[in-house]
Scaffold this motif. Structure first.
Motif, PDB file in Angstrom:
ATOM      1  N   VAL A  71      36.801  43.711  52.150  1.00 37.49           N
ATOM      2  CA  VAL A  71      35.502  43.146  52.608  1.00 37.49           C
ATOM      3  C   VAL A  71      34.989  43.871  54.143  1.00 37.49           C
ATOM      4  O   VAL A  71      33.985  44.122  54.133  1.00 37.49           O
ATOM      5  CB  VAL A  71      35.476  41.747  52.594  1.00 37.49           C
ATOM      6  CG1 VAL A  71      36.626  41.122  53.783  1.00 37.49           C
ATOM      7  CG2 VAL A  71      34.276  40.956  52.876  1.00 37.49           C
ATOM      8  N   SER A  72      36.085  44.149  54.900  1.00 35.30           N
ATOM      9  CA  SER A  72      35.637  44.532  56.261  1.00 35.30           C
ATOM     10  C   SER A  72      34.865  45.979  55.912  1.00 35.30           C
ATOM     11  O   SER A  72      33.895  46.256  56.704  1.00 35.30           O
ATOM     12  CB  SER A  72      36.706  44.712  57.238  1.00 35.30           C
ATOM     13  OG  SER A  72      37.842  45.390  56.925  1.00 35.30           O
ATOM     14  N   THR A  73      35.517  46.740  55.171  1.00 33.04           N
ATOM     15  CA  THR A  73      34.947  48.020  54.995  1.00 33.04           C
ATOM     16  C   THR A  73      33.540  47.961  54.180  1.00 33.04           C
ATOM     17  O   THR A  73      32.519  48.706  54.509  1.00 33.04           O
ATOM     18  CB  THR A  73      35.967  49.070  54.225  1.00 33.04           C
ATOM     19  OG1 THR A  73      37.000  49.023  54.950  1.00 33.04           O
ATOM     20  CG2 THR A  73      35.444  50.270  53.839  1.00 33.04           C
ATOM     21  N   ALA A  74      33.638  47.283  52.965  1.00 36.19           N
ATOM     22  CA  ALA A  74      32.610  47.288  52.092  1.00 36.19           C
ATOM     23  C   ALA A  74      31.140  46.680  52.752  1.00 36.19           C
ATOM     24  O   ALA A  74      30.030  47.079  52.796  1.00 36.19           O
ATOM     25  CB  ALA A  74      32.909  46.350  51.011  1.00 36.19           C
ATOM     26  N   TYR A  75      31.588  45.741  53.489  1.00 39.26           N
ATOM     27  CA  TYR A  75      30.131  44.869  53.955  1.00 39.26           C
ATOM     28  C   TYR A  75      29.827  45.734  55.355  1.00 39.26           C
ATOM     29  O   TYR A  75      28.605  45.928  55.469  1.00 39.26           O
ATOM     30  CB  TYR A  75      30.715  43.538  54.697  1.00 39.26           C
ATOM     31  CG  TYR A  75      29.428  42.791  55.316  1.00 39.26           C
ATOM     32  CD1 TYR A  75      28.540  42.099  54.355  1.00 39.26           C
ATOM     33  CD2 TYR A  75      29.325  42.609  56.516  1.00 39.26           C
ATOM     34  CE1 TYR A  75      27.460  41.742  54.904  1.00 39.26           C
ATOM     35  CE2 TYR A  75      28.147  42.086  57.002  1.00 39.26           C
ATOM     36  CZ  TYR A  75      27.167  41.619  56.230  1.00 39.26           C
ATOM     37  OH  TYR A  75      26.141  40.982  56.730  1.00 39.26           O
TER      38      TYR A  75
END
Length: 110
Positions: free
Chosen positions: A55-59
């Motif tokens: 999630v940290s990367t995708a968002y």
């Protein structure tokens, strides 16, 4: 495949944001009607991408690439002002996203 899904989510979000501008405060029917489906589709694809991308990367990528594209489109097509501070800020956004992605890679390698 998940990166293509994320890319599509970004393009839909950018298109929705451009429709916000083109709607002229919801006074233009076509762009106004396109906003909600574009944003909902973008969020649906982002949700699918989150099944495999952290999630940290995708968002961060979704938000930063979207922000960068909207800024470039604003400058190129809507004649928004551009200056050193704006360009430097966009570069910092890119550096931050790359840092998050590299950080994810390093933490999974350990």
């Amino acid at each position: 495949m998940e990166w293509l899904i994320l890319g599509a989510a970004i393009l839909l979000e950018v298109t929705g944001t451009i429709c916000l501008k083109l709607s002229e405060g919801f006074s233009q029917l076509g762009p106004s009607l396109a906003i909600a489906p574009l944003y909902l589709s973008s969020l649906a694809l982002l949700t699918l991408a989150l099944k495999t991308i952290p999630v940290s990367t995708a968002y961060a990528i979704w938000a930063a690439v979207g922000t960068g594209l909207v800024a470039v489109i604003g400058i190129a097509f809507f004649r928004e002002p551009v200056g050193v501070l704006k360009v430097a800020s966009l570069v910092l956004i890119v550096v931050g996203v790359v840092g998050l992605h590299v950080g994810d890679r390093l933490s999974t390698a350990l």
